[in-house]
Design an enzyme around this catalytic site. Structure first.
Site, PDB file in Angstrom:
ATOM      1  N   GLU A   1      68.530  -1.253 -48.116  1.00 11.44           N
ATOM      2  CA  GLU A   1      69.367  -1.109 -46.921  1.00 11.44           C
ATOM      3  C   GLU A   1      70.419  -2.214 -46.928  1.00 11.44           C
ATOM      4  OE1 GLU A   1      67.866  -0.687 -42.630  1.00 11.44           O
ATOM      5  OE2 GLU A   1      68.982  -2.583 -42.566  1.00 11.44           O
TER       6      GLU A   1
ATOM      7  N   TYR B   1      74.348   1.566 -39.119  1.00 12.42           N
ATOM      8  CA  TYR B   1      75.392   2.073 -38.237  1.00 12.42           C
ATOM      9  C   TYR B   1      75.442   1.169 -37.006  1.00 12.42           C
ATOM     10  CZ  TYR B   1      78.011   5.778 -35.852  1.00 12.42           C
ATOM     11  OH  TYR B   1      78.973   6.521 -35.219  1.00 12.42           O
TER      12      TYR B   1
ATOM     13  N   HIS C   1      73.108   5.680 -41.873  1.00 14.60           N
ATOM     14  CA  HIS C   1      72.316   5.750 -40.640  1.00 14.60           C
ATOM     15  C   HIS C   1      73.257   6.299 -39.571  1.00 14.60           C
ATOM     16  CE1 HIS C   1      69.537   2.109 -41.846  1.00 14.60           C
ATOM     17  NE2 HIS C   1      69.809   2.881 -42.886  1.00 14.60           N
TER      18      HIS C   1
ATOM     19  N   ARG D   1      67.951   7.041 -32.585  1.00 15.09           N
ATOM     20  CA  ARG D   1      68.476   6.974 -31.222  1.00 15.09           C
ATOM     21  C   ARG D   1      69.411   5.781 -31.083  1.00 15.09           C
ATOM     22  NH1 ARG D   1      65.066   4.632 -26.331  1.00 15.09           N
ATOM     23  NH2 ARG D   1      65.692   2.773 -27.502  1.00 15.09           N
ATOM     24  N   GLY D   2      68.999   4.627 -31.640  1.00 13.30           N
ATOM     25  CA  GLY D   2      69.738   3.382 -31.428  1.00 13.30           C
ATOM     26  C   GLY D   2      69.188   2.658 -30.215  1.00 13.30           C
ATOM     27  N   ASP D   3      69.493   1.381 -30.136  1.00 10.11           N
ATOM     28  CA  ASP D   3      69.037   0.586 -28.981  1.00 10.11           C
ATOM     29  C   ASP D   3      69.874   0.915 -27.757  1.00 10.11           C
ATOM     30  OD1 ASP D   3      66.909  -0.770 -30.114  1.00 10.11           O
ATOM     31  OD2 ASP D   3      68.208  -2.332 -30.949  1.00 10.11           O
TER      32      ASP D   3
ATOM     33  N   ALA E   1      65.910  10.308 -30.686  1.00 15.72           N
ATOM     34  CA  ALA E   1      66.232  10.663 -32.069  1.00 15.72           C
ATOM     35  C   ALA E   1      65.844  12.113 -32.384  1.00 15.72           C
ATOM     36  CB  ALA E   1      65.533   9.703 -33.017  1.00 15.72           C
TER      37      ALA E   1
ATOM     38  N   TYR F   1      57.454   3.124 -36.688  1.00 17.18           N
ATOM     39  CA  TYR F   1      57.139   1.752 -36.273  1.00 17.18           C
ATOM     40  C   TYR F   1      55.640   1.481 -36.388  1.00 17.18           C
ATOM     41  CZ  TYR F   1      61.832   2.335 -34.505  1.00 17.18           C
ATOM     42  OH  TYR F   1      63.186   2.596 -34.434  1.00 17.18           O
TER      43      TYR F   1
ATOM     44  N   LYS G   1      59.690  14.277 -34.258  1.00 19.40           N
ATOM     45  CA  LYS G   1      60.846  14.103 -35.150  1.00 19.40           C
ATOM     46  C   LYS G   1      60.636  14.890 -36.444  1.00 19.40           C
ATOM     47  CE  LYS G   1      61.259   9.279 -34.468  1.00 19.40           C
ATOM     48  NZ  LYS G   1      61.981   7.997 -34.520  1.00 19.40           N
TER      49      LYS G   1
HETATM   50  P1  FAD Z   1      63.323   7.336 -30.881  1.00 25.09           P
HETATM   51  O1  FAD Z   1      62.518   7.947 -31.931  1.00 25.09           O
HETATM   52  O2  FAD Z   1      64.141   8.229 -30.012  1.00 25.09           O
HETATM   53  O3  FAD Z   1      62.331   6.462 -29.956  1.00 25.09           O
HETATM   54  C1  FAD Z   1      62.850   5.525 -29.021  1.00 25.09           C
HETATM   55  C2  FAD Z   1      61.781   5.243 -27.960  1.00 25.09           C
HETATM   56  O4  FAD Z   1      61.623   6.389 -27.115  1.00 25.09           O
HETATM   57  C3  FAD Z   1      60.388   4.945 -28.518  1.00 25.09           C
HETATM   58  O5  FAD Z   1      59.796   3.961 -27.706  1.00 25.09           O
HETATM   59  C4  FAD Z   1      59.639   6.280 -28.391  1.00 25.09           C
HETATM   60  O6  FAD Z   1      58.238   6.078 -28.214  1.00 25.09           O
HETATM   61  C5  FAD Z   1      60.291   6.891 -27.144  1.00 25.09           C
HETATM   62  N1  FAD Z   1      60.421   8.351 -27.196  1.00 25.09           N
HETATM   63  C6  FAD Z   1      60.796   9.117 -28.249  1.00 25.09           C
HETATM   64  N2  FAD Z   1      60.847  10.418 -27.873  1.00 25.09           N
HETATM   65  C7  FAD Z   1      60.521  10.481 -26.560  1.00 25.09           C
HETATM   66  C8  FAD Z   1      60.404  11.531 -25.608  1.00 25.09           C
HETATM   67  N3  FAD Z   1      60.632  12.805 -25.953  1.00 25.09           N
HETATM   68  N4  FAD Z   1      60.054  11.211 -24.322  1.00 25.09           N
HETATM   69  C9  FAD Z   1      59.802   9.921 -23.969  1.00 25.09           C
HETATM   70  N5  FAD Z   1      59.887   8.875 -24.832  1.00 25.09           N
HETATM   71  C10 FAD Z   1      60.257   9.152 -26.108  1.00 25.09           C
HETATM   72  N6  FAD Z   1      69.654   0.689 -35.056  1.00 25.09           N
HETATM   73  C11 FAD Z   1      71.009   0.728 -35.138  1.00 25.09           C
HETATM   74  O7  FAD Z   1      71.702   0.539 -34.116  1.00 25.09           O
HETATM   75  N7  FAD Z   1      71.635   1.027 -36.322  1.00 25.09           N
HETATM   76  C12 FAD Z   1      70.945   1.259 -37.462  1.00 25.09           C
HETATM   77  O8  FAD Z   1      71.536   1.525 -38.497  1.00 25.09           O
HETATM   78  C13 FAD Z   1      69.513   1.216 -37.418  1.00 25.09           C
HETATM   79  N8  FAD Z   1      68.754   1.462 -38.518  1.00 25.09           N
HETATM   80  C14 FAD Z   1      67.376   1.469 -38.436  1.00 25.09           C
HETATM   81  C15 FAD Z   1      66.620   1.777 -39.583  1.00 25.09           C
HETATM   82  C16 FAD Z   1      65.225   1.775 -39.531  1.00 25.09           C
HETATM   83  C17 FAD Z   1      64.433   2.123 -40.758  1.00 25.09           C
HETATM   84  C18 FAD Z   1      64.560   1.443 -38.299  1.00 25.09           C
HETATM   85  C19 FAD Z   1      63.060   1.397 -38.244  1.00 25.09           C
HETATM   86  C20 FAD Z   1      65.312   1.153 -37.164  1.00 25.09           C
HETATM   87  C21 FAD Z   1      66.714   1.153 -37.208  1.00 25.09           C
HETATM   88  N9  FAD Z   1      67.506   0.880 -36.081  1.00 25.09           N
HETATM   89  C22 FAD Z   1      68.888   0.915 -36.159  1.00 25.09           C
HETATM   90  C23 FAD Z   1      66.872   0.504 -34.809  1.00 25.09           C
HETATM   91  C24 FAD Z   1      66.664   1.733 -33.872  1.00 25.09           C
HETATM   92  O9  FAD Z   1      67.899   2.301 -33.545  1.00 25.09           O
HETATM   93  C25 FAD Z   1      65.958   1.231 -32.612  1.00 25.09           C
HETATM   94  O10 FAD Z   1      64.653   0.825 -32.909  1.00 25.09           O
HETATM   95  C26 FAD Z   1      65.969   2.196 -31.433  1.00 25.09           C
HETATM   96  O11 FAD Z   1      65.587   1.476 -30.271  1.00 25.09           O
HETATM   97  C27 FAD Z   1      65.029   3.396 -31.575  1.00 25.09           C
HETATM   98  O12 FAD Z   1      65.519   4.341 -32.427  1.00 25.09           O
HETATM   99  P2  FAD Z   1      64.589   5.594 -32.885  1.00 25.09           P
HETATM  100  O13 FAD Z   1      65.435   6.488 -33.677  1.00 25.09           O
HETATM  101  O14 FAD Z   1      63.338   5.099 -33.464  1.00 25.09           O
HETATM  102  O15 FAD Z   1      64.319   6.227 -31.419  1.00 25.09           O
END
Ligand code: FAD
Length: 288
Positions: free
Chosen positions: A20, A55, A83, A113-115, A129, A149, A169
């Protein structure tokens, strides 16, 4: 090459190597981008199958990301995996981005999803996501990866619930999961077991962050809410002023981590390189 093919054509059961990188910040004269490619060229000796490019929140570095992706494909001849985060982006922007990727014949994407931004300004087209994955699956032929995670996402109600959403997902179209960094393999192994029990049957690739300095470990562990095992903490605390010692220790710690993961049959190792070749290449040399 698409994700499924990459991870099914494992050569002699050797783990697939991927890296990465992130678009360099404040790179007004382009020198940091050039340096990134110097580092990536050094890492080519280990035959990586994939290089992922992060991203920025809300697409802040989209132009730089695209340029890096293009060069990974054309110059390094490696599959790039951009990403993409959806929390602050509209459907229209996502559609445009997918079109751009198609123009560059990109085959894979890590859908996130992103933070949530501090000021909570989110776009309400996509909340999670899983919704983005469903959309990409419908609108493109891209192979889709998702984030997992081992110690639970920092906002998750529980690890079990987080795994339930991870399953969603995969049901929406994710083919591979890349994990958050972790410093204790026990969390990864237990996560794999729980995911299998939950019916997640796609490869879960461990994300490895080689420790190179004290501050980075502390920052990452706090940011991502991951455990730093006491033995590791003790060594880093004791030698925090000795940068060379920490670097060497970090390499040997990650080597042991990777070796144990390989011995337990992981399909791949995904290195968080922080845009530097040294630590990752030392680890890979130790493993070969
Ligand atoms: P999700 O899978 O949507 O989950 C987010 C939260 O919502 C979790 O707590 C989950 O339990 C909860 N959730 C999911 N679905 C539901 C639902 N249907 N109802 C209620 N709750 C739900 N960030 C960046 O900004 N740019 C990057 O390039 C980037 N790259 C990454 C690469 C990797 C390998 C990892 C592990 C993380 C990366 N991140 C990046 C960080 C990531 O964007 C954050 O951790 C973000 O907060 C969560 O993204 P996610 O896609 O895991 O979200």
């Amino acid at each position: 090459m698409k994700l499924k093919e990459i991870y099914s054509s494992q050569n002699n059961k050797k783990p697939v190597i991927s890296y990465e990188v992130f678009p360099p910040k404040d790179d007004t004269d382009g020198s940091k981008l050039e340096q990134l490619f110097v580092e990536l060229h050094k890492l080519m000796d280990f035959s990586p199958s994939l290089i992922s490019v992060t991203y920025g929140a809300g697409g802040s570095n989209q132009t730089e990301s695209i340029e890096i992706i293009r060069r990974i494909k054309e110059e390094l001849k490696v599959s790039p995996m951009p990403h993409f985060t959806c929390v602050s982006t509209s459907t229209k922007n996502i559609k445009e981005y997918l079109n751009t990727l198609q123009k560059f014949e990109i085959e894979n994407i890590l859908a996130l999803r992103g933070d949530i931004p501090e000021d909570k300004t989110i776009c309400h087209d996509f909340h999670y996501a899983s919704e983005l994955i469903e959309y990409i699956k419908k609108e493109s032929t891209l192979s889709i990866a998702a984030a997992g995670y081992p110690e639970g996402h920092k906002e998750a109600v529980s690890l079990e619930k987080d795994i339930e959403y991870l399953k969603q997902k995969t049901e929406k179209g994710a083919e591979i999961i890349y994990t958050q960094l972790f410093f204790n393999n026990k969390h990864y192994f237990s996560f794999i077991e729980k995911c299998e029990k939950a019916g997640i049957d796609i490869p879960i690739i461990p994300g490895i962050l080689p420790i190179t300095n004290y501050k980075t470990v502390e920052k990452m562990a706090t940011l991502c809410k991951v455990e730093i095992p006491q033995t590791l903490k003790d060594v880093i605390e004791k030698h925090k002023e000795d940068k060379d010692y920490i670097k060497e220790f970090g390499i040997s710690y990650a080597t042991e981590q990777c070796q144990q993961l390989i011995d337990n049959g992981v399909r791949g190792l995904h290195f968080y390189t922080l845009n530097k070749a040294h630590a990752t290449s030392e680890i890979l040399c130790n493993l070969i």
